[in-house]
Design a protein around this motif. Structure first.
Motif, PDB file in Angstrom:
ATOM      1  N   ALA A 173      -4.245  74.234  89.123  1.00  0.00           N
ATOM      2  CA  ALA A 173      -5.150  74.168  87.971  1.00  0.00           C
ATOM      3  C   ALA A 173      -6.016  75.419  87.885  1.00  0.00           C
ATOM      4  O   ALA A 173      -6.234  76.109  88.884  1.00  0.00           O
ATOM      5  N   HIS A 174      -6.496  75.714  86.681  1.00  0.00           N
ATOM      6  CA  HIS A 174      -7.452  76.809  86.512  1.00  0.00           C
ATOM      7  C   HIS A 174      -8.859  76.339  86.849  1.00  0.00           C
ATOM      8  O   HIS A 174      -9.651  77.077  87.408  1.00  0.00           O
ATOM      9  N   TYR A 175      -9.153  75.097  86.471  1.00  0.00           N
ATOM     10  CA  TYR A 175     -10.464  74.534  86.758  1.00  0.00           C
ATOM     11  C   TYR A 175     -10.279  73.177  87.427  1.00  0.00           C
ATOM     12  O   TYR A 175      -9.376  72.419  87.063  1.00  0.00           O
ATOM     13  N   GLY A 176     -11.157  72.900  88.388  1.00  0.00           N
ATOM     14  CA  GLY A 176     -11.020  71.648  89.106  1.00  0.00           C
ATOM     15  C   GLY A 176     -12.333  70.908  89.189  1.00  0.00           C
ATOM     16  O   GLY A 176     -13.406  71.512  89.232  1.00  0.00           O
ATOM     17  N   VAL A 177     -12.235  69.592  89.190  1.00  0.00           N
ATOM     18  CA  VAL A 177     -13.410  68.743  89.378  1.00  0.00           C
ATOM     19  C   VAL A 177     -13.053  67.731  90.457  1.00  0.00           C
ATOM     20  O   VAL A 177     -12.080  66.991  90.314  1.00  0.00           O
ATOM     21  N   CYS A 184      -4.385  76.458  79.808  1.00  0.00           N
ATOM     22  CA  CYS A 184      -5.608  76.128  80.537  1.00  0.00           C
ATOM     23  C   CYS A 184      -5.441  74.739  81.151  1.00  0.00           C
ATOM     24  O   CYS A 184      -5.185  73.775  80.434  1.00  0.00           O
ATOM     25  N   ILE A 220      -7.092  71.794  83.523  1.00  0.00           N
ATOM     26  CA  ILE A 220      -8.296  71.256  84.166  1.00  0.00           C
ATOM     27  C   ILE A 220      -7.905  69.971  84.885  1.00  0.00           C
ATOM     28  O   ILE A 220      -7.380  69.049  84.275  1.00  0.00           O
TER      29      ILE A 220
END
Ligand SMILES: Cc1cc2nc3c(=O)[nH]c(=O)nc-3n(C[C@H](O)[C@H](O)[C@H](O)COP(=O)(O)OP(=O)(O)OC[C@H]3O[C@@H](n4cnc5c(N)ncnc54)[C@H](O)[C@@H]3O)c2cc1C
Ligand SMILES: Nc1ncnc2c1ncn2[C@@H]1O[C@H](COP(=O)(O)O)[C@@H](O)[C@H]1O
Lengths: 257, 323
Positions: free
Chosen positions: B299-303, B283, B285
């Motif tokens: 990435a799987h999740y981005g901010v 995972c 992020i």
């Protein structure tokens, strides 16, 4: 110990990059360029060796927009002489650039002899090969790349090359030699803007005319584009606290909290 | 296309490197398109048994020479140049690892042909090779044709899955001879990886910091987050080069290969040399102020945000949850 450092400017990738109207190169209208990061390390390594052994550090480059800033900054940091090769397009195939550098190094008064030629190990805009090896080949000198440490003594450079997983190799390279620098032993030194301004007033950049060489390339760019992505991150939006909550949720769901 | 497609096998301290199999997988596709045989070339000293692992190729050339025991790029390049002149391959695929890149560039210099850099994909079309190359730290890709004969092409790690290039088939090995003079550069010894305070390859939770963390002091934010997660801090090259973290904490081409359960990235752009070392994380992020940062393609999740704000907020929330 005299050292020649080759440096070039490359697009600053912190900025947004766009493809130009030809579809094959970058749109240069708003392009900001900076020194290729590895070249900054090559310069630092040269200055560290000068601090230790004395001698002269000379910068050599092909003329390019913003190159004067890079050269004056390097002079302010302690380099002794800056020479730019003028009258050629700034973007060259590596093979042509190698010929331009090779001839200029051989023919410009006072550039040789040196103990070392340092380059950055590679440039982020490079498609057709790293320059250091063919320059070494042209001069008939030894070459080592991906170098992170250099010690000079007695016509020999002891260099450390980086492999993977933290393993490195120690090599002995007879000088004069060409080295591709991956990282200097210390982070590149900082120089205040005032010192760069002072260098601009007190020092000069020498220009030499490019030698006549036949342009050569066997690599042709057909198209340039932003990467086609097969996946994209799922974006989490909101204030830092909201984002943090969302991350906690997804970590909990994955059994990671 | 006249001539075989060659892949240069990489052996690293007695093992065939994974990238060799990636090259075999890619080379198989290119050979198919070109209607040419796929040939693997292994150079070494007493390493013939490694050639048996290269059964995915139609044939294997193995050159044994005492001078090929140590990683001296010049020797490998000189040996390859001899074989290339003799066998006239159409294309030579070289691993873009710190170990093999110098073999490729010295070889290209000896032959006076370009070395195609940063190639992540390759096709044979109409008698030409078309490569897709990654530029500007992953922000652009160029489609490039190479008319050099032979083209020497540096292939980025990860171009194809390793498994695709493994085969149980018995390799057809031909022994070939190379003549090597004393090299200009002398290998002295290996320097082993510094005994790190922590082994980041063994951690389930990693917080990776990049240049976006801005100062050494800000590393505390990452340390707090890592401690709260029960993991460790690692970093990208600039952070290591600055001396903010030790060499044992570097992830990527020159550093460690990590595959943790969670990889949180604070201010890392996603250059190919970094991604190489962490893309297998379960995972990922990424926090980055630049919405166009290449890391968001990995990435799987981005901010899109300031890591200096997101990291402490996340630390607090996790602490609150864990109680
Ligand atoms: C032969 C070779 C080997 C290499 N080996 C490695 C290796 O092993 N490992 C490695 O990592 N690199 C390696 N590199 C270097 C690599 O090419 C990149 O230069 C490096 O990975 C970039 O690190 P970075 O992402 O931290 O920095 P940058 O590319 O400068 O990115 C910094 C990022 O931070 C973001 N940012 C800025 N401020 C903030 C903020 N406040 N909050 C959030 N985001 C912010 C920016 O938008 C940017 O995307 C190697 C290079 C070469 C040539
Ligand atoms: N036009 C140029 N001017 C000066 N140095 C260069 C130029 N092109 C390449 N170099 C040097 O060669 C290194 C490798 O670049 P490249 O061959 O483009 O990957 C760079 O880091 C520079 O040190």
């Amino acid at each position: 110990m005299d050292i020649l450092v080759l440096m070039k400017v490359v697009p600053d990738v912190v900025e947004e990059l766009e493809v130009g109207s030809d579809g094959k190169s970058l749109d240069t209208s708003f392009l900001r360029t900076i020194i290729n990061e590895r070249d900054d390390h090559a310069l630092e390594q040269a200055l560290l060796l000068k601090d230790k052994h004395g001698g002269k550090v000379t910068l050599l480059t092909l003329d390019a927009p913003d190159i004067d800033d890079v050269l004056f900054t390097a002079l302010a940091k302690g380099a002794d002489r800056a020479v730019k090769i003028c009258g050629v397009e700034s973007v060259q195939s590596t093979q042509t650039a190698v010929k331009l550098f090779g001839e200029t190094i051989a023919k410009t008064p006072g550039l040789l002899p040196v103990d070392l030629i340092l380059t950055g190990v590679s440039a982020i805009d490079d498609l057709d090969g790293l320059m250091a090896a063919p320059i070494a080949q042209q001069l008939g000198w030894p070459y080592a790349g991906v170098v992170t440490q250099v010690a000079l003594a007695d016509k020999t450079a002891t260099v450390i090359k980086e492999f993977a997983g933290g393993v490195r190799g120690e090599y002995e390279v007879p000088t004069p030699a060409v080295l591709g620098i991956q990282a200097a032993e210390k982070p590149p030194r900082y120089v205040p803007v005032a010192k760069v301004r002072a260098a601009m007033k007190s020092q000069t950049i020498e220009s030499v005319d490019a030698p006549a060489v036949e342009a050569a390339t066997t690599v042709e760019v057909q198209q340039m584009a932003k990467p086609q992505v097969t996946g994209h991150a799922e974006m989490l939006e909101g204030s830092p606290e909201e984002v943090a909550d969302k991350i906690c949720e997804l970590l909990a769901k994955r059994g990671l909290l | 296309m006249a001539g075989n497609i060659w892949i240069i096998a990489e052996a690293w301290r007695g093992q065939v490197s994974e990238i060799t199999f990636e090259l075999l997988a890619l080379g198989r596709e290119v050979a198919g398109q070109a209607g040419a045989p796929l040939e693997a070339v292994l150079l070494g000293s007493n390493a013939r048994e490694l050639a048996q692992k290269l059964g995915a190729a139609d044939s294997v050339l193995y050159a044994d020479n005492a001078a090929l025991a140590d990683p001296v790029p010049e020797n490998f390049a000189t040996a390859l140049a001899q074989l290339i002149k003799e066998k006239q391959p159409a294309a030579v695929l070289v691993p873009l690892t710190n170990l093999s890149v110098d073999v490729g560039v010295v070889l290209a210099a000896q032959l006076g042909v370009p070395f195609l850099n940063y190639c992540k994909d390759l096709k044979a079309e109409g008698g030409n090779l078309t490569a897709t190359c990654v530029l500007y730290g992953g922000k652009m890709e160029a489609t490039v044709t190479a008319s050099a004969k032979p083209a020497i092409i540096g292939i980025l790690p990860g171009a194809r899955p390793v498994e695709q290039g493994r085969s149980d088939k018995a390799a057809t090995i031909t022994d070939v001879a190379v003549t090597l003079a004393a090299p200009k550069v002398h290998f002295k010894r290996y320097l082993e990886s510094e005994a790190g305070d922590v082994d980041i390859t063994q951690k389930d939770f990693l917080v990776a910091v990049g240049r976006g963390i801005q100062t050494k002091d800000n590393l505390d934010l990452a340390e707090d987050l890592a401690a709260t997660l029960g993991g460790a801090v690692c970093g990208s090259r600039p952070v290591i080069d600055q001396g903010w973290l030790g060499l044992s904490r570097q992830v990527g081409k020159s550093g460690m290969l990590v595959k943790p359960k969670l990889y949180v990235m604070l201010g890392i752009s996603g250059a190919p040399e970094h991604v190489e070392g962490m893309k297998g994380s379960q995972c990922i992020i990424a926090v980055n102020t630049d919405a166009a940062a290449p890391i968001f393609n990995v990435a799987h999740y981005g901010v899109v945000g300031d890591a200096l704000e997101v990291a402490p907020a996340l630390t607090e929330k996790i602490k609150a949850r864990k109680g």
